[in-house]
Design a protein around this motif. Structure first.
Motif, PDB file in Angstrom:
ATOM      1  N   ALA A  42      -1.950  10.563   1.193  1.00 16.28           N
ATOM      2  CA  ALA A  42      -2.633   9.498   0.653  1.00 16.28           C
ATOM      3  C   ALA A  42      -2.922   9.692  -0.982  1.00 16.28           C
ATOM      4  CB  ALA A  42      -4.042   9.541   1.287  1.00 16.28           C
ATOM      5  N   PHE A  43      -2.973  10.865  -1.335  1.00 17.33           N
ATOM      6  CA  PHE A  43      -2.961  10.996  -2.844  1.00 17.33           C
ATOM      7  C   PHE A  43      -1.933  10.888  -3.439  1.00 17.33           C
ATOM      8  CE2 PHE A  43      -2.434  14.287  -6.283  1.00 17.33           C
ATOM      9  CZ  PHE A  43      -3.633  14.148  -7.025  1.00 17.33           C
ATOM     10  N   LEU A  44      -0.590  11.334  -3.065  1.00 20.37           N
ATOM     11  CA  LEU A  44       0.851  11.074  -3.732  1.00 20.37           C
ATOM     12  C   LEU A  44       1.089   9.727  -3.556  1.00 20.37           C
ATOM     13  CD1 LEU A  44       2.309  14.459  -2.696  1.00 20.37           C
ATOM     14  CD2 LEU A  44       1.685  14.038  -4.962  1.00 20.37           C
ATOM     15  N   ALA A  45       0.668   9.020  -2.776  1.00 17.41           N
ATOM     16  CA  ALA A  45       1.018   7.637  -2.417  1.00 17.41           C
ATOM     17  C   ALA A  45       0.511   6.863  -3.417  1.00 17.41           C
ATOM     18  CB  ALA A  45       0.676   7.055  -0.854  1.00 17.41           C
ATOM     19  N   ASN A  46      -0.717   6.948  -3.777  1.00 17.67           N
ATOM     20  CA  ASN A  46      -1.516   6.362  -4.759  1.00 17.67           C
ATOM     21  C   ASN A  46      -0.872   6.799  -6.092  1.00 17.67           C
ATOM     22  OD1 ASN A  46      -3.984   4.517  -4.014  1.00 17.67           O
ATOM     23  ND2 ASN A  46      -3.794   6.118  -2.457  1.00 17.67           N
ATOM     24  N   CYS A  47      -0.437   7.925  -6.495  1.00 17.31           N
ATOM     25  CA  CYS A  47      -0.055   8.440  -7.553  1.00 17.31           C
ATOM     26  C   CYS A  47       1.283   7.855  -7.960  1.00 17.31           C
ATOM     27  CB  CYS A  47       0.387   9.980  -7.660  1.00 17.31           C
ATOM     28  SG  CYS A  47      -1.330  11.132  -7.555  1.00 17.31           S
TER      29      CYS A  47
END
Length: 198
Positions: A42-47
């Motif tokens: 979730a974090f890396l997808a948004n980054c």
């Protein structure tokens, strides 16, 4: 643990930029307990979405009149959109000026979105300064560079308790917390689904 290679493959992120930012991303994820596949996805997808695959860490605001009207319908008329189109500094000072802690003329441009989550506004830069012990008010461009691009994104994630949402698979709610709406949700969900596969 999601690997650097998997991140590049799943999101199409720029390999050179990923190499540059990956060490600080690892530190940020460890520091803020982004430590499960679901949380990291979730974090890396948004980054990846926010930065165009780590290619754009500073908001450019080079909008056409049509783009201004669709992005900020309450701030532009057809006439003003034509006056402001393709004038990024003027656009930033109009849409961000005298809000989000922006006090002085020019603050909208000075404190436009930077970093992996495009931290925006003097208030957010001041908070980031106190947390990271670095003066982003005097050096706002530092938020767009390692290690602070990742550290500020990690802290934003922590501050908004996004691990809790990630644990429940609430990708839509995470997107709203980061973006203020669902702009880019489809791409974020696509990246998330690829990253979350073991």
């Amino acid at each position: 643990m999601i690997t650097k290679d998997k991140f590049i493959q799943a999101t199409g992120a720029d390999p050179k930029a990923t190499e540059e930012h990956w060490p600080s991303l690892l530190v940020a994820m460890q520091r803020y307990r982004i430590d499960t596949t679901q949380r990291q996805a979730a974090f890396l997808a948004n980054c990846a979405h926010e930065t165009g695959g780590l290619r754009k860490l500073t908001e450019n605001l080079n909008y056409s009149a049509k783009g201004l009207l669709s992005t900020w319908p309450s701030r532009f008329t057809q006439e003003t959109a034509l006056q402001y189109e393709r004038k990024p500094e003027l656009i930033a000072n109009l849409v961000y000026g005298h809000r989000m802690g922006n006090e002085e003329d020019g603050d909208g441009w000075k404190f436009r979105g930077r970093g992996l989550f495009h931290i925006t506004g003097r208030m957010a830069y001041r908070l980031a300064s106190s947390i990271q012990r670095y003066d982003f008010i005097e050096d706002p461009d530092a938020i767009a560079k390692p290690p602070y691009a990742a550290y500020t994104a990690g802290y934003y994630w922590h501050l908004n308790r996004l691990n809790d949402l990630a644990d429940k698979g609430k990708i839509r709610a995470i997107r709203v917390a980061i973006n203020g709406g669902l702009n880019g949700f489809d791409e974020v969900l696509k990246f998330y689904n690829k990253l979350a596969v073991l």
